[in-house]
Scaffold this motif. Sequence first.
Motif, mmCIF file in Angstrom:
data_model
loop_
_atom_site.group_PDB
_atom_site.id
_atom_site.type_symbol
_atom_site.label_atom_id
_atom_site.label_comp_id
_atom_site.label_asym_id
_atom_site.label_seq_id
_atom_site.Cartn_x
_atom_site.Cartn_y
_atom_site.Cartn_z
ATOM 1 N N ILE A 75 -71.753 85.681 -49.426
ATOM 2 C CA ILE A 75 -71.565 85.271 -47.958
ATOM 3 C C ILE A 75 -72.806 84.881 -47.383
ATOM 4 O O ILE A 75 -72.810 83.715 -46.658
ATOM 5 C CB ILE A 75 -71.434 86.614 -47.273
ATOM 6 N N LEU A 76 -74.166 85.178 -47.927
ATOM 7 C CA LEU A 76 -75.223 84.520 -47.350
ATOM 8 C C LEU A 76 -75.518 83.066 -47.849
ATOM 9 O O LEU A 76 -75.806 82.235 -46.851
ATOM 10 C CB LEU A 76 -76.477 85.433 -47.818
ATOM 11 N N VAL A 77 -75.224 82.870 -48.968
ATOM 12 C CA VAL A 77 -75.451 81.657 -49.553
ATOM 13 C C VAL A 77 -74.348 80.525 -48.908
ATOM 14 O O VAL A 77 -74.747 79.399 -48.550
ATOM 15 C CB VAL A 77 -75.142 81.316 -51.013
ATOM 16 N N GLY A 78 -73.005 81.274 -48.579
ATOM 17 C CA GLY A 78 -71.878 80.290 -48.028
ATOM 18 C C GLY A 78 -72.443 80.116 -46.552
ATOM 19 O O GLY A 78 -72.315 78.817 -46.237
ATOM 20 N N SER A 79 -73.015 81.088 -45.907
ATOM 21 C CA SER A 79 -73.474 80.897 -44.677
ATOM 22 C C SER A 79 -74.524 79.878 -44.323
ATOM 23 O O SER A 79 -74.551 79.002 -43.543
ATOM 24 C CB SER A 79 -74.067 82.119 -44.048
ATOM 25 N N PHE A 80 -75.365 79.773 -45.595
ATOM 26 C CA PHE A 80 -76.551 78.871 -45.602
ATOM 27 C C PHE A 80 -75.740 77.361 -45.593
ATOM 28 O O PHE A 80 -76.301 76.280 -44.951
ATOM 29 C CB PHE A 80 -77.520 78.703 -46.530
ATOM 30 N N MET A 81 -74.606 77.209 -46.396
ATOM 31 C CA MET A 81 -74.045 76.117 -46.624
ATOM 32 C C MET A 81 -73.410 75.549 -45.440
ATOM 33 O O MET A 81 -73.269 74.438 -44.829
ATOM 34 C CB MET A 81 -73.087 76.236 -47.776
ATOM 35 N N ILE A 82 -72.610 76.411 -44.669
ATOM 36 C CA ILE A 82 -71.879 76.135 -43.525
ATOM 37 C C ILE A 82 -73.144 75.618 -42.419
ATOM 38 O O ILE A 82 -72.857 74.865 -41.626
ATOM 39 C CB ILE A 82 -71.298 77.552 -42.995
ATOM 40 N N TYR A 83 -74.055 76.485 -42.439
ATOM 41 C CA TYR A 83 -75.206 76.120 -41.361
ATOM 42 C C TYR A 83 -75.806 74.523 -41.740
ATOM 43 O O TYR A 83 -75.796 73.749 -40.783
ATOM 44 C CB TYR A 83 -76.303 77.002 -41.563
ATOM 45 N N HIS A 84 -76.093 74.290 -42.844
ATOM 46 C CA HIS A 84 -76.434 73.055 -43.190
ATOM 47 C C HIS A 84 -75.403 71.665 -43.227
ATOM 48 O O HIS A 84 -75.752 70.858 -42.646
ATOM 49 C CB HIS A 84 -77.041 72.798 -44.770
ATOM 50 N N GLY A 137 -69.967 67.148 -44.887
ATOM 51 C CA GLY A 137 -68.710 67.475 -44.804
ATOM 52 C C GLY A 137 -68.251 68.661 -45.952
ATOM 53 O O GLY A 137 -67.608 69.409 -45.926
ATOM 54 N N ILE A 138 -68.783 68.205 -47.097
ATOM 55 C CA ILE A 138 -68.568 69.238 -48.223
ATOM 56 C C ILE A 138 -69.420 70.444 -48.253
ATOM 57 O O ILE A 138 -68.878 71.683 -48.291
ATOM 58 C CB ILE A 138 -68.791 68.481 -49.655
ATOM 59 N N GLU A 139 -70.613 70.469 -47.579
ATOM 60 C CA GLU A 139 -71.081 71.638 -47.283
ATOM 61 C C GLU A 139 -70.623 72.444 -46.375
ATOM 62 O O GLU A 139 -70.536 73.832 -46.467
ATOM 63 C CB GLU A 139 -72.590 71.151 -46.928
ATOM 64 N N PHE A 140 -69.769 71.698 -45.338
ATOM 65 C CA PHE A 140 -69.394 72.733 -44.126
ATOM 66 C C PHE A 140 -68.145 73.085 -44.740
ATOM 67 O O PHE A 140 -67.944 74.592 -44.511
ATOM 68 C CB PHE A 140 -69.158 71.623 -42.977
ATOM 69 N N VAL A 141 -67.074 72.530 -45.148
ATOM 70 C CA VAL A 141 -65.914 72.689 -45.468
ATOM 71 C C VAL A 141 -65.819 73.778 -46.779
ATOM 72 O O VAL A 141 -65.486 75.026 -46.713
ATOM 73 C CB VAL A 141 -64.766 71.693 -45.782
ATOM 74 N N THR A 182 -67.879 80.988 -48.589
ATOM 75 C CA THR A 182 -68.082 82.406 -47.908
ATOM 76 C C THR A 182 -67.025 83.300 -47.838
ATOM 77 O O THR A 182 -67.224 84.445 -47.900
ATOM 78 C CB THR A 182 -68.518 81.944 -46.323
ATOM 79 N N VAL A 183 -65.722 82.805 -47.342
ATOM 80 C CA VAL A 183 -64.677 83.943 -47.436
ATOM 81 C C VAL A 183 -64.290 84.159 -48.688
ATOM 82 O O VAL A 183 -63.405 84.819 -48.932
ATOM 83 C CB VAL A 183 -63.674 83.619 -46.412
#
Length: 143
Positions: free
Chosen positions: A22-31, A65-69, A75-76
Amino acid sequence: MLKRFFSYKPIWQESGLALIRILVGSFMIYHGSEVFSKELMNGYEKWLTDLKLPSPALLAYLGKGIEFVAGIFFTVGLFTRLAIIPLAATMLIIAFGIGHGKIFYDDQHPFNFVLLFMVTFFAGPGRFSLDYYLFGKKQDENY
C-alpha cells in the motif's frame, strides 16, 4: 520476544506485506499524479528532449500514466502481478535507460521500487488485497 526476533519465521507477514504494498503503491500514485500538471509534464518533456529521446511528450505521459493507473491497481491489490510488469519496466527504464544505471548512487530510487515490486510479485499481494477477495478465496477452498 528475542526468540521471535531471531527466528527465521516471518513476523507479521500478511499485514506487513500489505502495508509495504500500500505504501509503495501510494508513492507510485503520488508520482503518477504529476500527469495532471501541465507545468510538470512540460518539464519532463523538456528533460526527455534534452536527452534526445524520441517522442518525449508521449514518453512522459506514458510513464506518468503507468505510474498512476498501475499504481492504483498495485495499491488496492487488483491484478497485482499484471500491474507490476509495466511499473517495474518503467522504473527499469528510468534507472538504466534514462538514468545511468548507477543503482548504488544516483539511480537508487527507481531501482528500489523495482526490488519492492519483485518482492510483491514473488510473495503475492496477500489476503488484504482485492485479488484475494475476487480470486483467492476459491483457491484456498481448493487446497
